[in-house]
Design an enzyme around this catalytic site. Structure first.
Site, mmCIF file in Angstrom:
data_model
loop_
_atom_site.group_PDB
_atom_site.id
_atom_site.type_symbol
_atom_site.label_atom_id
_atom_site.label_comp_id
_atom_site.label_asym_id
_atom_site.label_seq_id
_atom_site.Cartn_x
_atom_site.Cartn_y
_atom_site.Cartn_z
ATOM 1 N N LYS A 305 0.668 -1.173 0.157
ATOM 2 C CA LYS A 305 0.068 0.126 -0.021
ATOM 3 C C LYS A 305 0.980 1.294 0.075
ATOM 4 O O LYS A 305 1.972 1.117 0.244
ATOM 5 C CB LYS A 305 -0.794 -0.080 1.154
ATOM 6 C CG LYS A 305 -2.289 -0.976 1.020
ATOM 7 C CD LYS A 305 -3.326 -0.653 1.477
ATOM 8 C CE LYS A 305 -4.686 -1.658 1.186
ATOM 9 N NZ LYS A 305 -5.754 -1.453 2.138
ATOM 10 N N ARG A 340 -3.910 -10.200 4.505
ATOM 11 C CA ARG A 340 -4.255 -10.072 3.018
ATOM 12 C C ARG A 340 -3.315 -9.429 2.460
ATOM 13 O O ARG A 340 -2.885 -8.418 2.417
ATOM 14 C CB ARG A 340 -5.553 -9.466 2.776
ATOM 15 C CG ARG A 340 -5.988 -9.316 1.106
ATOM 16 C CD ARG A 340 -7.369 -8.802 1.143
ATOM 17 N NE ARG A 340 -7.815 -8.433 -0.175
ATOM 18 C CZ ARG A 340 -7.464 -7.654 -1.118
ATOM 19 N NH1 ARG A 340 -6.694 -6.720 -0.785
ATOM 20 N NH2 ARG A 340 -8.045 -7.737 -2.287
#
Length: 370
Positions: A305, A340
């Site tokens: 991210k 995840r």
């Protein structure tokens, strides 16, 4: 006057022996908590904060107003809940240790691997099989990018993208989740072999979604994102991001319960990166143990991210493995049950080493007197 209470674990230890047994097993996992902050929030501001250990928590909670006393007792009980395994078709996913969820994006515009697996069945198969072989407990399939600025996808197109991938993964025996916020896509994916719904809108985007999940009786991940419309990143204005996200996740959980979804089927995700600044994301990661007080398993998606690039020379998504592993390990240290990730093999290896250290920690003090 609006009072709210939060019980936040602030002292984590590798085993109860280090605290002479004065520690709790956090959420039935491999992490132990020995010190807690009991926080009273009044009209959006922290009014009082008491520190406690398991043997003094009752005294600390005794200072609370009657209006929040029952909630405090429930949160304290929630922190020690041992969550049952996820039953996903023929697969059982245990939640007494961290599990790795592998990401399979079948979109042309994913921030990390946009187009790499789009309309390429053999490449999808190879990627999915590799993740399962590497130790992924669940394959999470998504057909709509949720990066900032991504355009919404018509549900018919999304179904066309995800159903073949779901069928392929289910046929190889994988536990499959569908990453979508649309009821029709949920139905099509569940019919094709998915057994878990991962909704980044927390079942708020499509008014039919709660009834679909309730009727199917499948597990569901409720994620926090501030946006109410197509843009999930819109409206991220927080007075205190940790408490505000906690409260909103509780609201979404309660709405799911009202819709008839069984409490044992609900998982929660604080939504790192969705409508949150770097400072917001860091605050949430540091406060992860608090979210066990809601009483549900936690899922966290931080792989590759933007926050990693922001902390490391603005490196691109394909150069963020180190940061992704660091964040996954931080999640495991906080007792998060599911991480995840894109890089399954590396994360599973890190998890296995982490688990070995935790197992060894349970005997570290075996030779001490008493």
């Amino acid at each position: 006057m609006t009072d709210r209470v939060y019980i936040r674990p602030i002292g984590l230890v590798p085993g109860p022996q280090s605290e002479h047994g004065n520690a709790i097993r956090l959420a039935g996992g491999m992490v132990y908590a020995s010190r807690f902050a009991v926080i009273l929030r009044r009209e959006g501001q922290v009014a009082e904060r008491w520190l406690a250990a398991p043997d003094t928590i009752a005294e600390a909670m005794g200072h609370l107003p009657d209006t929040v006393a029952a909630d405090a007792e429930q949160q304290w009980s929630n922190l020690t809940i041992a969550h049952p395994p996820l039953e996903m078709g023929a697969r059982t996913v245990r939640l007494d240790q961290p599990q790795v969820m592998g990401i399979l994006n079948v979109t042309p515009d994913s921030f990390s691997d946009g187009g790499e697996f789009m309309d390429k069945p053999e490449v999808q198969r190879e990627q999915a099989a590799g993740m399962v072989e590497a130790g992924a407990s669940i394959i999470d399939i998504g057909g709509e990018s949720t990066r900032p600025g991504a355009k919404p996808v018509w549900e018919g197109d999304e179904i066309e993208r995800v159903v073949p991938a779901v069928e392929m993964c289910a046929a190889m025996g994988a536990a499959v989740s569908i990453d979508t916020r649309k009821a029709a896509v949920m139905e099509a994916a569940l019919d094709a072999g998915a057994t878990l719904v991962n909704d980044v809108s927390g079942l708020t985007h499509d008014p039919r979604s709660p009834e679909v999940v309730a009727a199917r009786g499948c597990p569901v991940v409720l994620m926090h994102a501030p946006g109410a419309g197509d843009d999930l990143h819109e409206g991220g204005d927080y007075s205190n991001v940790v408490f505000d996200v906690f409260d909103e996740l509780r609201n979404r959980r309660d709405q799911a319960l009202e819709a008839g979804i069984d409490a044992s089927r609900i998982l929660l995700d604080p939504g790192i990166g969705f409508g949150k600044s770097l400072a917001d994301n860091l605050a949430l990661v540091n406060a992860l143990p608090l979210f066990h007080a809601l009483g549900h398993p936690l899922l966290l998606g931080m792989s590759r991210k933007r926050m990693i690039g922001a902390l490391s020379k603005e490196e691109g998504a394909d150069q963020r493995l180190g940061g992704s592993i660091a964040l996954a390990m931080r999640a495991m240290d906080a007792g998060v049950q599911l991480v995840r990730v894109h890089d399954v093999r590396e994360t599973v290896q890190a998890r296995n080493v982490w688990r070995g250290l935790r197992d060894a920690a349970l005997t570290d003090f075996a030779d001490l007197p008493g």
